[in-house]
Design a protein around this motif. Structure first.
Motif, PDB file in Angstrom:
ATOM      1  N   TYR A 130      -3.940  17.753  -4.327  1.00  0.00           N
ATOM      2  CA  TYR A 130      -2.769  17.508  -3.538  1.00  0.00           C
ATOM      3  C   TYR A 130      -3.282  17.181  -2.088  1.00  0.00           C
ATOM      4  N   VAL A 131      -4.176  17.866  -1.348  1.00  0.00           N
ATOM      5  CA  VAL A 131      -4.681  17.717   0.002  1.00  0.00           C
ATOM      6  C   VAL A 131      -5.178  16.523  -0.071  1.00  0.00           C
ATOM      7  N   TRP A 132      -5.955  16.080  -0.979  1.00  0.00           N
ATOM      8  CA  TRP A 132      -6.754  14.681  -1.022  1.00  0.00           C
ATOM      9  C   TRP A 132      -5.673  13.486  -0.821  1.00  0.00           C
ATOM     10  N   SER A 133      -4.487  13.750  -1.657  1.00  0.00           N
ATOM     11  CA  SER A 133      -3.577  12.754  -1.713  1.00  0.00           C
ATOM     12  C   SER A 133      -2.962  12.501  -0.561  1.00  0.00           C
ATOM     13  N   ARG A 134      -2.625  13.689   0.282  1.00  0.00           N
ATOM     14  CA  ARG A 134      -1.932  13.542   1.808  1.00  0.00           C
ATOM     15  C   ARG A 134      -2.975  12.981   2.687  1.00  0.00           C
ATOM     16  N   GLU A 135      -4.465  13.274   2.601  1.00  0.00           N
ATOM     17  CA  GLU A 135      -5.391  12.352   3.568  1.00  0.00           C
ATOM     18  C   GLU A 135      -5.625  11.290   3.459  1.00  0.00           C
ATOM     19  N   PHE A 136      -5.501  10.721   1.732  1.00  0.00           N
ATOM     20  CA  PHE A 136      -5.928   9.330   1.572  1.00  0.00           C
ATOM     21  C   PHE A 136      -4.590   8.768   0.822  1.00  0.00           C
ATOM     22  N   PRO A 137      -3.278   8.800   1.415  1.00  0.00           N
ATOM     23  CA  PRO A 137      -2.134   8.403   0.543  1.00  0.00           C
ATOM     24  C   PRO A 137      -2.045   6.982   0.278  1.00  0.00           C
ATOM     25  N   ASN A 138      -2.884   6.130   0.989  1.00  0.00           N
ATOM     26  CA  ASN A 138      -2.691   4.974   0.481  1.00  0.00           C
ATOM     27  C   ASN A 138      -3.818   4.165  -0.378  1.00  0.00           C
ATOM     28  N   ALA A 139      -4.570   5.078  -0.881  1.00  0.00           N
ATOM     29  CA  ALA A 139      -5.706   4.729  -1.638  1.00  0.00           C
ATOM     30  C   ALA A 139      -5.172   4.454  -3.084  1.00  0.00           C
ATOM     31  N   GLN A 140      -5.631   3.280  -3.552  1.00  0.00           N
ATOM     32  CA  GLN A 140      -5.072   2.837  -4.880  1.00  0.00           C
ATOM     33  C   GLN A 140      -5.811   3.510  -5.817  1.00  0.00           C
ATOM     34  N   ILE A 141      -5.105   4.146  -6.877  1.00  0.00           N
ATOM     35  CA  ILE A 141      -5.785   4.934  -7.975  1.00  0.00           C
ATOM     36  C   ILE A 141      -5.080   4.182  -9.257  1.00  0.00           C
ATOM     37  N   ASN A 142      -6.139   4.051 -10.297  1.00  0.00           N
ATOM     38  CA  ASN A 142      -5.775   3.668 -11.479  1.00  0.00           C
ATOM     39  C   ASN A 142      -5.907   4.863 -12.695  1.00  0.00           C
ATOM     40  N   ILE A 143      -4.993   5.016 -13.340  1.00  0.00           N
ATOM     41  CA  ILE A 143      -4.891   6.286 -14.189  1.00  0.00           C
ATOM     42  C   ILE A 143      -5.298   5.879 -15.679  1.00  0.00           C
ATOM     43  N   TYR A 144      -6.391   5.963 -16.039  1.00  0.00           N
ATOM     44  CA  TYR A 144      -6.948   5.650 -17.459  1.00  0.00           C
ATOM     45  C   TYR A 144      -6.649   4.144 -17.924  1.00  0.00           C
ATOM     46  N   GLY A 145      -6.674   3.449 -16.889  1.00  0.00           N
ATOM     47  CA  GLY A 145      -6.521   2.049 -16.963  1.00  0.00           C
ATOM     48  C   GLY A 145      -5.279   1.498 -17.238  1.00  0.00           C
ATOM     49  N   LEU A 146      -4.201   2.375 -17.268  1.00  0.00           N
ATOM     50  CA  LEU A 146      -2.739   2.028 -17.525  1.00  0.00           C
ATOM     51  C   LEU A 146      -1.885   1.976 -16.532  1.00  0.00           C
ATOM     52  N   VAL A 147      -2.016   2.928 -15.365  1.00  0.00           N
ATOM     53  CA  VAL A 147      -1.265   2.621 -14.398  1.00  0.00           C
ATOM     54  C   VAL A 147      -1.881   2.765 -13.045  1.00  0.00           C
ATOM     55  N   ALA A 148      -1.271   1.772 -12.118  1.00  0.00           N
ATOM     56  CA  ALA A 148      -2.000   1.785 -10.857  1.00  0.00           C
ATOM     57  C   ALA A 148      -0.935   2.269  -9.737  1.00  0.00           C
ATOM     58  N   LEU A 149      -1.229   3.347  -8.845  1.00  0.00           N
ATOM     59  CA  LEU A 149      -0.313   3.756  -7.946  1.00  0.00           C
ATOM     60  C   LEU A 149      -0.976   4.269  -6.836  1.00  0.00           C
ATOM     61  N   LYS A 150      -0.482   4.507  -5.653  1.00  0.00           N
ATOM     62  CA  LYS A 150      -0.973   4.996  -4.411  1.00  0.00           C
ATOM     63  C   LYS A 150      -1.166   6.304  -4.650  1.00  0.00           C
ATOM     64  N   ALA A 151      -2.392   6.941  -4.059  1.00  0.00           N
ATOM     65  CA  ALA A 151      -2.895   8.265  -4.271  1.00  0.00           C
ATOM     66  C   ALA A 151      -1.756   9.394  -3.661  1.00  0.00           C
ATOM     67  N   PHE A 152      -0.806   8.920  -2.953  1.00  0.00           N
ATOM     68  CA  PHE A 152       0.031   9.907  -2.377  1.00  0.00           C
ATOM     69  C   PHE A 152       0.858  10.578  -3.698  1.00  0.00           C
ATOM     70  N   TYR A 153       1.065   9.700  -4.771  1.00  0.00           N
ATOM     71  CA  TYR A 153       1.822  10.157  -5.842  1.00  0.00           C
ATOM     72  C   TYR A 153       1.216  10.625  -7.139  1.00  0.00           C
ATOM     73  N   LEU A 154      -0.213  10.685  -6.955  1.00  0.00           N
ATOM     74  CA  LEU A 154      -1.332  11.039  -7.873  1.00  0.00           C
ATOM     75  C   LEU A 154      -0.985  12.564  -8.359  1.00  0.00           C
ATOM     76  N   PRO A 155      -0.698  13.633  -7.659  1.00  0.00           N
ATOM     77  CA  PRO A 155      -0.628  14.885  -8.124  1.00  0.00           C
ATOM     78  C   PRO A 155       0.369  14.847  -9.039  1.00  0.00           C
ATOM     79  N   TRP A 156       1.803  14.376  -8.772  1.00  0.00           N
ATOM     80  CA  TRP A 156       2.715  14.150  -9.599  1.00  0.00           C
ATOM     81  C   TRP A 156       2.602  13.480 -11.104  1.00  0.00           C
ATOM     82  N   ALA A 157       1.844  12.641 -10.841  1.00  0.00           N
ATOM     83  CA  ALA A 157       1.540  11.758 -11.997  1.00  0.00           C
ATOM     84  C   ALA A 157       0.592  12.346 -13.039  1.00  0.00           C
ATOM     85  N   MET A 158      -0.277  13.396 -12.257  1.00  0.00           N
ATOM     86  CA  MET A 158      -1.327  14.270 -13.160  1.00  0.00           C
ATOM     87  C   MET A 158      -0.429  15.391 -13.637  1.00  0.00           C
ATOM     88  N   LEU A 159       0.386  15.788 -13.075  1.00  0.00           N
ATOM     89  CA  LEU A 159       1.254  17.072 -13.619  1.00  0.00           C
ATOM     90  C   LEU A 159       2.127  16.197 -14.888  1.00  0.00           C
TER      91      LEU A 159
END
Length: 246
Positions: A130-159
């Motif tokens: 969560y802290v990482w997602s707030r420090e790098f909110p605009n980083a682009q994350i690809n989850i399992y090659g299926l979904v691309a989203l900004k790091a800001f939303y990654l904790p909720w996506a992982m949950l």
């Protein structure tokens, strides 16, 4: 390409120590050296049985070797390293204090019956995420090659993914709450004009200096003698002030 040993030695100290202990906790469990019930967080055994070690040992058990264990360990390595080498570069004491605060916050939250969890290692990893997602909110994350989203939303996506795959909701949610508490009190509240009530205590700085952990800050004149001024002059502050406005 560096060897595994070179990669391991290149890891920053706090992340390396925490990941190593988590790996050893699971490895020794599989060797039959202990049963998880003896290190789990049971408050009745802590307060009535004086088994105080449970307040600490539960923070290092990520579960048995499995895909989930591997994902959590990789999360420590990826997000912990990026934090410790990025916003917390030359601020080893502050990073250690973040981990200590996170552990304490999780222990307090877990005392609430609805939030109780026998092991708080996964929540602590989610706090890092969560802290990482707030420090790098605009980083682009690809989850399992299926979904691309900004790091800001990654904790909720992982949950959400954990819930879909059958993992319990509470540990992930605890980590998000603890991470937000830390980020609010150390970044958002001070930027809004409030006081940083979670400033790293002097005893943590002394501990880091005594054991020569990490790289000590380089003196840069007056700013080096003023932690608040130095914090506001680096890359982390520029990013944080941008995020607050965004």
């Amino acid at each position: 390409m560096s060897s595994p040993a070179e990669f391991y030695h290149s890891l920053p100290p706090i992340t390396k120590a925490y990941g190593t202990v988590c790996l050893l906790a699971t490895a020794t469990y599989h060797l039959g050296l202990y049963h998880p019930a003896y290190i789990a967080l049971f408050y009745d055994k802590v307060f009535y049985g004086f088994q105080v070690w449970r307040l600490f040992t539960n923070l290092f058990f990520l579960g048995p070797f499995s895909i989930n264990f591997g994902i959590r360990l990789l999360m420590i390595v990826r997000y912990g390293v990026q934090l410790e080498k990025g916003p917390f570069d030359r601020r080893t004491a502050d990073f250690l204090w973040m981990m200590i605060f996170g552990a304490f916050a999780l222990l307090v939250l877990s005392a609430i019956p609805i939030f109780w969890s026998p092991f708080l290692a996964v929540p602590l990893v989610f706090m890092l995420l969560y802290v990482w997602s707030r420090e790098f909110p605009n980083a682009q994350i690809n989850i399992y090659g299926l979904v691309a989203l900004k790091a800001f939303y990654l904790p909720w996506a992982m949950l959400a993914l954990d819930v879909i795959f059958g993992s319990p909701l509470i540990p992930d949610l605890l980590g998000i709450i603890a991470g937000h508490l830390y980020y609010f009190f150390t970044v958002l509240h001070p930027l809004a004009g409030g006081k940083n009530i979670l400033k790293t205590p002097m005893w943590v700085h002394k501990l880091i200096a005594r054991w020569r952990i990490g790289v000590q800050p380089i003196s840069r004149g007056p700013a080096a003698n003023n932690p608040q001024q130095e914090r506001g002059s680096g890359v982390a502050f520029r990013g944080r002030s941008y995020r607050l406005g965004g």
